[in-house]
Design a protein around this motif. Structure first.
Motif, PDB file in Angstrom:
ATOM      1  N   ARG A 284      69.006  26.090 -19.279  1.00  0.00           N
ATOM      2  CA  ARG A 284      69.586  26.074 -18.104  1.00  0.00           C
ATOM      3  C   ARG A 284      70.034  27.282 -17.508  1.00  0.00           C
ATOM      4  NH1 ARG A 284      70.173  22.405 -14.533  1.00  0.00           N
ATOM      5  NH2 ARG A 284      70.277  20.680 -15.978  1.00  0.00           N
ATOM      6  N   ARG A 285      70.334  28.431 -18.408  1.00  0.00           N
ATOM      7  CA  ARG A 285      70.878  29.638 -17.847  1.00  0.00           C
ATOM      8  C   ARG A 285      69.978  30.418 -17.137  1.00  0.00           C
ATOM      9  NH1 ARG A 285      74.372  32.743 -22.314  1.00  0.00           N
ATOM     10  NH2 ARG A 285      72.688  32.033 -23.612  1.00  0.00           N
ATOM     11  N   LEU A 286      68.725  30.453 -17.842  1.00  0.00           N
ATOM     12  CA  LEU A 286      67.586  31.265 -16.993  1.00  0.00           C
ATOM     13  C   LEU A 286      67.062  30.508 -15.737  1.00  0.00           C
ATOM     14  CD1 LEU A 286      65.389  32.838 -19.938  1.00  0.00           C
ATOM     15  CD2 LEU A 286      66.611  34.087 -18.228  1.00  0.00           C
ATOM     16  N   TYR A 287      67.105  29.036 -16.041  1.00  0.00           N
ATOM     17  CA  TYR A 287      66.646  28.301 -14.674  1.00  0.00           C
ATOM     18  C   TYR A 287      67.571  28.620 -13.583  1.00  0.00           C
ATOM     19  CZ  TYR A 287      66.222  23.975 -12.123  1.00  0.00           C
ATOM     20  OH  TYR A 287      65.981  23.169 -10.948  1.00  0.00           O
ATOM     21  N   ASP A 288      68.794  28.520 -13.816  1.00  0.00           N
ATOM     22  CA  ASP A 288      69.956  28.786 -12.609  1.00  0.00           C
ATOM     23  C   ASP A 288      69.767  30.229 -12.180  1.00  0.00           C
ATOM     24  OD1 ASP A 288      70.637  26.290 -12.859  1.00  0.00           O
ATOM     25  OD2 ASP A 288      72.430  26.703 -14.236  1.00  0.00           O
ATOM     26  N   LEU A 289      69.487  31.034 -13.069  1.00  0.00           N
ATOM     27  CA  LEU A 289      69.552  32.361 -12.530  1.00  0.00           C
ATOM     28  C   LEU A 289      68.282  32.855 -11.777  1.00  0.00           C
ATOM     29  CD1 LEU A 289      71.023  34.609 -15.605  1.00  0.00           C
ATOM     30  CD2 LEU A 289      71.985  34.456 -13.063  1.00  0.00           C
ATOM     31  N   ILE A 290      66.940  32.401 -12.176  1.00  0.00           N
ATOM     32  CA  ILE A 290      65.672  32.701 -11.781  1.00  0.00           C
ATOM     33  C   ILE A 290      64.946  31.692 -11.276  1.00  0.00           C
ATOM     34  CG2 ILE A 290      63.660  33.957 -12.550  1.00  0.00           C
ATOM     35  CD1 ILE A 290      65.348  35.621 -14.426  1.00  0.00           C
ATOM     36  N   PHE A 291      64.816  30.808 -12.095  1.00  0.00           N
ATOM     37  CA  PHE A 291      63.529  29.745 -11.771  1.00  0.00           C
ATOM     38  C   PHE A 291      63.896  28.790 -10.526  1.00  0.00           C
ATOM     39  CE2 PHE A 291      62.192  31.095 -15.659  1.00  0.00           C
ATOM     40  CZ  PHE A 291      60.823  30.750 -15.861  1.00  0.00           C
ATOM     41  N   HIS A 292      65.327  28.150 -10.391  1.00  0.00           N
ATOM     42  CA  HIS A 292      65.671  27.417  -9.404  1.00  0.00           C
ATOM     43  C   HIS A 292      66.006  28.133  -7.977  1.00  0.00           C
ATOM     44  CE1 HIS A 292      68.666  25.512  -6.985  1.00  0.00           C
ATOM     45  NE2 HIS A 292      68.206  24.443  -7.196  1.00  0.00           N
ATOM     46  N   PRO A 293      66.612  29.231  -8.051  1.00  0.00           N
ATOM     47  CA  PRO A 293      66.615  29.868  -6.787  1.00  0.00           C
ATOM     48  C   PRO A 293      65.292  30.373  -6.003  1.00  0.00           C
ATOM     49  CG  PRO A 293      67.550  31.102  -8.062  1.00  0.00           C
ATOM     50  CD  PRO A 293      67.306  29.878  -8.883  1.00  0.00           C
ATOM     51  N   TYR A 294      64.413  30.828  -6.842  1.00  0.00           N
ATOM     52  CA  TYR A 294      63.231  31.514  -6.435  1.00  0.00           C
ATOM     53  C   TYR A 294      62.289  30.178  -6.030  1.00  0.00           C
ATOM     54  CZ  TYR A 294      59.272  34.488  -6.169  1.00  0.00           C
ATOM     55  OH  TYR A 294      58.104  35.380  -5.569  1.00  0.00           O
ATOM     56  N   THR A 295      62.328  29.100  -6.776  1.00  0.00           N
ATOM     57  CA  THR A 295      61.408  27.934  -6.276  1.00  0.00           C
ATOM     58  C   THR A 295      61.739  27.517  -5.046  1.00  0.00           C
ATOM     59  OG1 THR A 295      61.090  27.482  -8.535  1.00  0.00           O
ATOM     60  CG2 THR A 295      60.638  25.667  -7.091  1.00  0.00           C
ATOM     61  N   VAL A 296      63.214  27.543  -4.761  1.00  0.00           N
ATOM     62  CA  VAL A 296      63.666  26.897  -3.425  1.00  0.00           C
ATOM     63  C   VAL A 296      63.229  27.797  -2.219  1.00  0.00           C
ATOM     64  CG1 VAL A 296      65.897  26.632  -2.076  1.00  0.00           C
ATOM     65  CG2 VAL A 296      65.631  25.680  -4.525  1.00  0.00           C
ATOM     66  N   LYS A 297      63.412  29.157  -2.257  1.00  0.00           N
ATOM     67  CA  LYS A 297      62.958  30.234  -1.664  1.00  0.00           C
ATOM     68  C   LYS A 297      61.090  30.121  -1.178  1.00  0.00           C
ATOM     69  CE  LYS A 297      64.712  34.143  -1.810  1.00  0.00           C
ATOM     70  NZ  LYS A 297      65.158  35.480  -2.288  1.00  0.00           N
ATOM     71  N   GLN A 298      60.589  29.944  -2.232  1.00  0.00           N
ATOM     72  CA  GLN A 298      59.256  29.869  -2.051  1.00  0.00           C
ATOM     73  C   GLN A 298      58.705  28.597  -1.627  1.00  0.00           C
ATOM     74  OE1 GLN A 298      57.065  32.322  -2.778  1.00  0.00           O
ATOM     75  NE2 GLN A 298      55.261  31.365  -2.594  1.00  0.00           N
TER      76      GLN A 298
END
Length: 529
Positions: A284-298
């Motif tokens: 969850r922590r790395l997902y919230d910091l990196i994976f989730h926001p970057y995927t939404v923007k991309q």
């Protein structure tokens, strides 16, 4: 061929190129080829007496022809023209120079510290050339698209089977999204459609590309700006230590930490979307910091709306390895990708027309009974599959595109950079761009006292870059694919035609494999009459 280490050591090193000398040689080459092209384009007069009587008329017609010709692009073969298109010629000498020398952008007169420029807005509309500008009416092979798939197929058929090949490209240059050029203001080689790093595990692909360019070793490293600091991307031991103030020292400790962080799907089976895939890999922590926001923007979608392959493609390291790829062969073409494509397409049997729409010039139904229409024994189509079948009126497939904002920083110093790595990802939603690319890092282009940056923003519409993997698009693509299988004499090749993301080496290997199948009869296409 030796092992990977030996191959890497065998790469041609070209890190200290004399850039001004290279620029002069490049311009001299293009000037020489233009003169030869113009000579080949002069009208032929069958009778010597008529040539004498009408020499004045000939001169006037030649000047008129030049006035109405735009974008003459030639390969290194001195015996043939690669492009002639019929759009009106602009009056600006600077614009004409840029068109005659496609690897050089016009030098601007004003110098500013940072200057935005949207590259996509400069794309010109394709036209249909006069059919008299094609060298023949009948071709063994016709290829729509001069990107990796089309260029490799053209080279193979011309060099291995002596086929007459016609390549038409709707853009005003060859090379597809790999196209690069020298930025005139900074003298730095940049890519028009984003950074492209060649990497492969395939010895066949590596051996093939070495025939057409020297290659300079380059192991790509990416960092992300996360929580106010630069951290390695993909996630590795150093990423975790910096973000969470830990002291993980080896792979065993990293594996144990990841195992504690991971969240597995609440259902049986493998992850069904990108959110579940990312959580199952990094927690969850790395997902919230990196994976989730970057995927939404991309993608402009939540990760749970996308197939699992999106986040599955992102590596996760259990070591200190900062490299983005772990392939044994990693390099950049020493003279750029555009020169690489020129060499691919330089065979005398290959004729290339850029700024030319395949549908208007070859596949237009109104040309079916035209005796002067172009005829193709076999066709390879590398464009979007839904565009090919647009007449069906079906919904369009979704793609994500990119905008590129160019900013120049002058007088930064030859050994200085704006950012610590060539590519810095910006996953935070507070930044409206996904990453910044600084091309000065590539090939150690440290002779320039300036630097040039490209801010990338993902968007809907525009040139199709990334297929959007979700159930709706997969189902729609399968409908288009069934139509493609019924198309007589046409094979659909490449990422756009197959609605599938390919790395460069995958696109090359796919084209080589298709050539093997079709040329040996295993996948031979029916003849188009």
């Amino acid at each position: 061929m030796g092992g990977p280490k030996a191959q890497r050591q065998g790469l041609r090193q070209n890190r200290n190129r004399d850039r001004p000398q290279a620029r002069a040689q490049e311009q001299a080459y293009h000037h020489q080829q233009q003169q030869k092209t113009r000579k080949r384009q002069r009208p032929f007069c069958g009778l010597a007496t008529l040539l004498v009587l009408f020499c004045g008329l000939y001169t006037l017609s030649f000047v008129f022809h030049l006035h109405h010709t735009r974008h003459v692009l030639v390969t290194s073969s001195p015996s043939r023209s690669v492009l002639a298109s019929s759009s009106p010629r602009p009056s600006s000498s600077a614009s004409l120079n840029a068109q005659m020398h496609p690897q050089t952008q016009p030098r601007t007169q004003t110098q500013t510290q940072t200057r935005p420029q949207t590259i996509n807005e400069q794309q010109q509309e394709p036209t249909s050339p006069r059919r008299s500008q094609f060298q023949r009416k009948q071709y063994d092979i016709c290829i729509a698209g001069a990107g990796l798939s089309g260029a490799v197929l053209a080279e193979r058929y011309a060099s291995q089977q002596g086929k007459r090949v016609l390549v038409v490209e709707k853009r005003d240059h060859i090379g597809g999204n790999c196209y690069d050029y020298i930025d005139a203001e900074t003298d730095i080689r940049v890519s028009k459609y984003g950074a492209h790093i060649f990497h492969t595990k395939s010895t066949r692909v590596w051996s093939y590309v070495q025939q057409f360019s020297g290659w300079t070793t380059y192991e790509h490293e990416v960092q992300g700006w996360v929580d106010g600091q630069h951290v390695p991307i993909p996630v590795n031991i150093d990423t975790v230590n910096r973000l969470f103030d830990l002291n993980i020292s080896d792979s065993r400790e990293m594996d144990e930490w990841l195992e504690k962080e991971r969240e597995m799907p609440q259902h049986e089976g493998s992850p069904s979307n990108s959110e579940e895939m990312a959580l199952s890999r990094v927690g969850r922590r790395l997902y919230d910091l990196i994976f989730h926001p970057y995927t939404v923007k991309q993608w402009n979608k939540q990760p749970n709306e996308l197939g699992p392959e999106v986040t599955a493609r992102i590596p996760v390291r259990n070591s200190h390895d900062p490299r983005y790829f772990d392939d044994p062969y990693q390099a950049l073409p020493s003279d750029g990708y555009t020169a690489f494509f020129h060499n691919l397409l330089q065979h005398d049997n290959i004729e290339v027309h850029v700024n030319t729409d395949y549908f208007a010039s070859i596949r237009d139904p109104s040309l079916s009974h035209d005796p002067d229409a172009i005829r193709c024994d076999m066709t390879y189509y590398t464009g979007p599959i839904d565009t090919y079948f647009a007449s069906l009126g079906w919904p369009k497939l979704e793609y994500r595109s990119l905008d590129f904002e160019r900013r120049v920083i002058t007088d930064i110093g030859t050994a200085n950079y704006f950012q610590p790595r060539s590519v810095i990802n910006h996953p935070s939603l507070s930044d409206d761009y996904t990453r910044i690319v600084e091309y000065k890092h590539f090939l150690n282009q440290t002779t320039s006292p300036h630097t040039v940056l490209f801010y990338e923003r993902s968007k809907d519409g525009g040139d199709p870059f990334y297929p959007v993997p979700n159930p709706r698009n997969r189902e729609l693509y399968e409908r288009y694919q069934r139509m493609a299988q019924q198309e007589d004499g046409v094979r659909f090749v490449g990422r756009l035609a197959n609605y599938k993301y390919f790395n460069m080496d995958q696109a090359i290997l796919n084209a080589l494999t298709i050539f093997d199948e079709d040329s040996q009869g295993g996948g031979a296409l029916p003849r188009r009459h």
